[in-house]
Design a protein around this motif. Structure first.
Motif, PDB file in Angstrom:
ATOM      1  N   ASN A 205      12.656  -1.074  -7.638  1.00  0.00           N
ATOM      2  CA  ASN A 205      12.028  -0.140  -6.704  1.00  0.00           C
ATOM      3  C   ASN A 205      10.518  -0.222  -6.936  1.00  0.00           C
ATOM      4  N   TYR A 206       9.891  -1.241  -6.335  1.00  0.00           N
ATOM      5  CA  TYR A 206       8.490  -1.524  -6.619  1.00  0.00           C
ATOM      6  C   TYR A 206       7.550  -0.430  -6.111  1.00  0.00           C
ATOM      7  N   ASN A 207       7.916   0.237  -5.041  1.00  0.00           N
ATOM      8  CA  ASN A 207       7.080   1.331  -4.546  1.00  0.00           C
ATOM      9  C   ASN A 207       6.970   2.434  -5.595  1.00  0.00           C
ATOM     10  N   GLN A 208       8.108   2.843  -6.147  1.00  0.00           N
ATOM     11  CA  GLN A 208       8.118   3.858  -7.193  1.00  0.00           C
ATOM     12  C   GLN A 208       7.488   3.323  -8.480  1.00  0.00           C
ATOM     13  N   THR A 235       6.201  -8.225  -4.744  1.00  0.00           N
ATOM     14  CA  THR A 235       6.140  -7.181  -3.712  1.00  0.00           C
ATOM     15  C   THR A 235       5.476  -7.705  -2.443  1.00  0.00           C
ATOM     16  N   LEU A 239       6.810  -7.892   1.485  1.00  0.00           N
ATOM     17  CA  LEU A 239       6.096  -7.284   2.613  1.00  0.00           C
ATOM     18  C   LEU A 239       5.892  -8.270   3.759  1.00  0.00           C
ATOM     19  N   MET A 255      -0.811   0.693  -2.339  1.00  0.00           N
ATOM     20  CA  MET A 255       0.549   0.580  -2.859  1.00  0.00           C
ATOM     21  C   MET A 255       0.595  -0.162  -4.193  1.00  0.00           C
TER      22      MET A 255
END
Length: 294
Positions: A205-208, A235, A239, A255
């Motif tokens: 979960n790269y966003n977190q 990441t 995208l 981000m």
């Protein structure tokens, strides 16, 4: 005449034999002569050097006590070196000095709370300076020192660094061992954030992950920085395949926690990411074919 010749020959043989025996005895004496040792066998080495500053040199022979500093001098040297580093931030200087202190501790078999202090501070400075090799050397020794019963006041801090390092190396077997041990200790806020970071990492979960990265303790961030571009790259690839036709660089900067749009764009260029002309918009379609996956 014949008797005289035989007698002369016999005497000559005796002389040759005596010379041979004398040569053999002298050679044996030379070969077997004991080498004088600097220290008595089975006696711990105790240094006599009183220099506060001493550059690190790799040992190529038995240590000479006159070049080794005893514990009392090493304690003064450590304080002197750290104070000097705080005033000039010269990593080359402090790295050599601390390695020299560690070497003097090692050859005298000094493993006590002061030894822990030296390795802990050396590890922290190595993280600040992004010196992965020196950090690992210190971290490895600290594991041994903690296990041997030395002062472990900062055990949680270095447990956190070890956990992050192994996690970012994808060494899940060792990570699981550490996590089992962590369950038995009282967790600090810093350790709890680190555990959340580890959970996000394992779930990809790269966003977190990058949100939690901003809240890690300062030196834990320094440790993650040794690997962060690897996970930024992963990441970014996600995208450019998830969005069409473009994606604004401002979102990537925020981000993935770049310091600025310019630094972000420079890194993306190095990865083969393409931008629309004269804009800060990522051309996702073109970038898919040019993205550097190596």
């Amino acid at each position: 005449m014949c008797i005289s010749f035989i007698s002369s020959k016999s005497e000559e043989t005796k002389r040759l034999e005596q010379r041979r025996n004398r040569f053999t005895n002298e050679s044996t004496a030379t070969i077997n002569r004991p080498i004088k040792s600097i220290n008595e066998p089975n006696q711990p080495l105790i240094g006599t050097c009183e220099k506060l500053e001493k550059n690190y040199l790799r040992l190529t022979s038995a240590p000479d006590p006159s070049t080794i500093r005893p514990l009392a001098i090493l304690e003064k040297s450590f304080s002197f070196v750290i104070d000097k580093y705080k005033s000039n931030n010269d990593w080359s200087y402090v790295n050599s000095q601390l390695k020299s202190i560690r070497q003097d501790l090692m050859v005298q078999t000094i493993r006590n709370d002061f030894t822990v202090l030296v390795y802990e501070e050396n590890a922290r400075i190595a993280l600040e300076m992004n010196d992965r090799e020196q950090f690992i050397q210190c971290q490895t020794q600290l594991e041994i020192l903690y296990d041997s019963g030395c002062n472990n006041t900062h055990l949680q801090e270095f447990l956190m660094y070890r956990l992050l390092y192994l996690l970012l190396l994808n060494d899940y077997k060792k990570v699981n061992r550490i996590l089992i041990g962590i369950d038995q200790v009282t967790k600090s806020d810093d350790l709890n954030i680190t555990l959340e970071f580890c959970s996000a990492f394992r779930r990809k979960n790269y966003n977190q992950l990058f949100i939690l990265y901003k809240h890690l303790p300062r030196l834990a961030c320094c440790l993650v920085n040794l690997f962060i571009d690897i996970y930024r790259k992963q990441t970014i690839e996600i995208l450019i395949w998830a969005f069409l036709p473009t994606f604004p660089i401002e979102i990537v900067t925020t981000m993935l926690v770049y310091e600025s749009n310019e630094i972000c764009q420079e890194h993306l260029h190095s990865l083969g990411v393409k931008f629309l002309d004269n804009t800060m918009l990522i051309d996702c379609k073109t970038s898919r074919t040019s993205f550097n996956k190596n």
